[in-house]
Design an enzyme around this catalytic site. Structure first.
Site, short mmCIF file in Angstrom:
data_model
loop_
_atom_site.label_atom_id
_atom_site.label_comp_id
_atom_site.label_asym_id
_atom_site.label_seq_id
_atom_site.Cartn_x
_atom_site.Cartn_y
_atom_site.Cartn_z
N ASP A 10 -27.95 26.44 -1.78
CA ASP A 10 -27.70 25.32 -2.70
C ASP A 10 -26.58 24.45 -2.14
O ASP A 10 -25.51 24.36 -2.70
CB ASP A 10 -27.36 25.83 -4.11
CG ASP A 10 -26.15 26.76 -4.14
OD1 ASP A 10 -25.79 27.33 -3.08
OD2 ASP A 10 -25.55 26.92 -5.22
N HIS A 242 -17.32 32.28 2.03
CA HIS A 242 -18.27 33.00 1.20
C HIS A 242 -19.62 33.17 1.93
O HIS A 242 -19.98 34.27 2.35
CB HIS A 242 -18.49 32.26 -0.12
CG HIS A 242 -17.32 32.28 -1.04
ND1 HIS A 242 -16.71 33.44 -1.47
CD2 HIS A 242 -16.63 31.26 -1.62
CE1 HIS A 242 -15.71 33.15 -2.28
NE2 HIS A 242 -15.64 31.83 -2.39
#
Length: 320
Positions: A10, A242
Site C-alpha cells: 500500500d 518496517h
C-alpha cells in the site's frame, strides 16, 4: 537462492523503500506487485505503485487490489505519517502511470501461484485483505505457495506493543478479520512485526546520503522527508524500517530470532487488532488456538546488521 515474490503493498513511504529493495536485491525476482488500501485509498496506492514501478525501472506487473476491509468500514488513512497521497505529498506524474494488469489482485495472486507451484513467496506489507480473498477464491493455493512473509503484528516481546492502539499494529487492525483468516491458513507463514521493525532505524544522515546515490534513491529520499518529521515527533532521529525488514528476513533469516506458535487476531472490543500467540509450552484447557497452525514470528533482530543490509541494497554503504 533466488526468491520469486509477489509484493502485496500500500505505497506508502516505507513500501516505496521495500519496492526498491526488492528490485535491487540480486536474490529477489519480483514477479508481481498487488495493491491494497491502507496508507492511502486504493486509487492513490495503485497510482503510487505504478509511479514507483516506472521510476525505479521495475518490470513486474501491477494489479489493483481491495478497496475496503472484509467486514467493516475502513478507518482513516494515516495522512499524518505518509501524506495525503501516501507518498509524502510529492508531486506524482499520473501520466507516467502506465497500464495495469486487468485481473483483481486476488486473482493475480492465485493465478501466479498456480502457474508456479512451490515457487512463489507472498510478501505482504499492508492489510491482509487480498490474501484472505485469494484464500477464499482458491483455498488450494495454501498448499502451492512456497511461503508467506508479512510485515504486521506485535507480539509483546520488545518494548511498546501496538502503534495504533496499545496492542494493535496498523496492518492488522486495518482488517482484523482478514488477518485472523491469513494467520489461520495452513501455509508456511512468517510475521515480521513491530517487535523487530522498531529496532531497525535509518538515520536522517542515511536518508541524506541516499539523496546523492542516484535517481531512484533521490526520489526515495525526497518522499521520505515528511516520514522523518513524523518520527521526529516520536523522539526518533530517523525512521523505522518496517516493510524492508520483511524482505530482509527473506534474504537473511539468520539476522532474526524467531518464536513459533498458533496465533489468533482479536476482531472486536478493546483489543481489536491484537495478534495473540499461544505459548506452546503451557498446557491450556481446550481453546480457540488448538486447531490453528503454528506460524513463526520474529522476536529479535541484529538491528545493526539489518540496517547495514538495507543501506547496501538501497545503494549506499554503512558508515556507522
Amino acid at each position: 537462492m533466488t526468491h520469486k515474490i509477489i509484493i502485496d503493498t500500500d505505497p506508502g513511504v516505507d513500501d516505496a523503500a521495500a519496492l526498491l529493495f526488492a528490485h535491487n536485491h540480486p536474490e529477489i525476482d519480483l514477479v508481481g506487485i498487488t495493491t491494497i488500501f491502507g496508507n492511502a485509498d486504493i486509487d492513490n496506492v495503485t497510482a503510487n505503485a505504478l509511479f514507483l514501478k516506472q521510476h525505479f525501472g521495475i518490470a513486474a506487473p501491477v494489479a489493483r487490489g481491495a478497496s475496503r476491509a472484509l467486514a467493516r468500514a475502513n478507518g482513516p488513512s494515516p495522512a499524518h505519517v505518509h501524506g495525503s497521497n501516501g507518498l509524502g505529498d510529492i508531486a506524482r506524474t499520473d501520466s507516467a502511470a502506465g497500464a495495469i494488469d486487468p485481473r483483481p489482485a486476488h486473482q493475480f495472486i492465485t493465478d501466479t501461484i498456480r502457474d508456479h507451484p512451490g515457487e512463489i513467496t507472498l510478501v505482504a506489507v499492508g492489510r491482509l485483505t487480498n490474501l484472505a480473498l485469494a484464500l477464499n477464491h482458491a483455498p488450494q493455493i495454501a498448499a502451492l505457495v512456497k511461503g508467506v512473509v508479512i510485515m504486521g503484528g506485535a507480539f509483546s516481546t520488545a518494548g511498546p506493543n501496538g502503534n495504533v492502539t496499545p496492542v494493535a499494529e496498523a496492518n492488522i487492525i486495518g482488517d482484523p478479520e482478514a488477518a485472523d483468516q491469513v494467520f489461520s491458513a495452513d501455509w508456511p507463514l512468517t510475521a515480521i512485526g513491530l517487535d523487530v521493525t522498531r529496532q531497525v532505524i535509518l538515520s536522517r544522515e542515511d536518508v541524506a546520503e541516499l539523496a546523492q546515490a542516484g535517481p531512484s534513491q533521490a526520489l526515495l529520499a525526497r518522499l521520505t522527508q515528511g516520514y522523518l518529521d513524523y518520527h521526529a515527533r516520536l523522539g526518533i532521529d530517523g525512521c523505522y524500517v518496517h516493510d524492508s525488514s520483511a524482505l530482509g528476513y527473506l534474504v537473511r533469516p539468520d539476522l532474526f530470532q524467531m518464536q513459533s506458535g498458533p496465533v489468533r487476531v482479536a476482531c472486536d472490543g478493546v483489543a481489536r487488532g491484537q495478534t495473540i500467540m499461544a505459548d506452546i509450552h503451557t498446557p491450556y484447557p481446550p481453546n480457540r488456538w488448538d486447531d490453528r497452525p503454528h506460524i513463526s514470528a520474529a522476536v529479535g533482530v541484529d538491528a545493526r546488521a539489518m540496517r547495514a543490509l538495507v543501506l547496501e541494497v538501497l545503494g549506499i554503504s554503512d558508515q556507522a
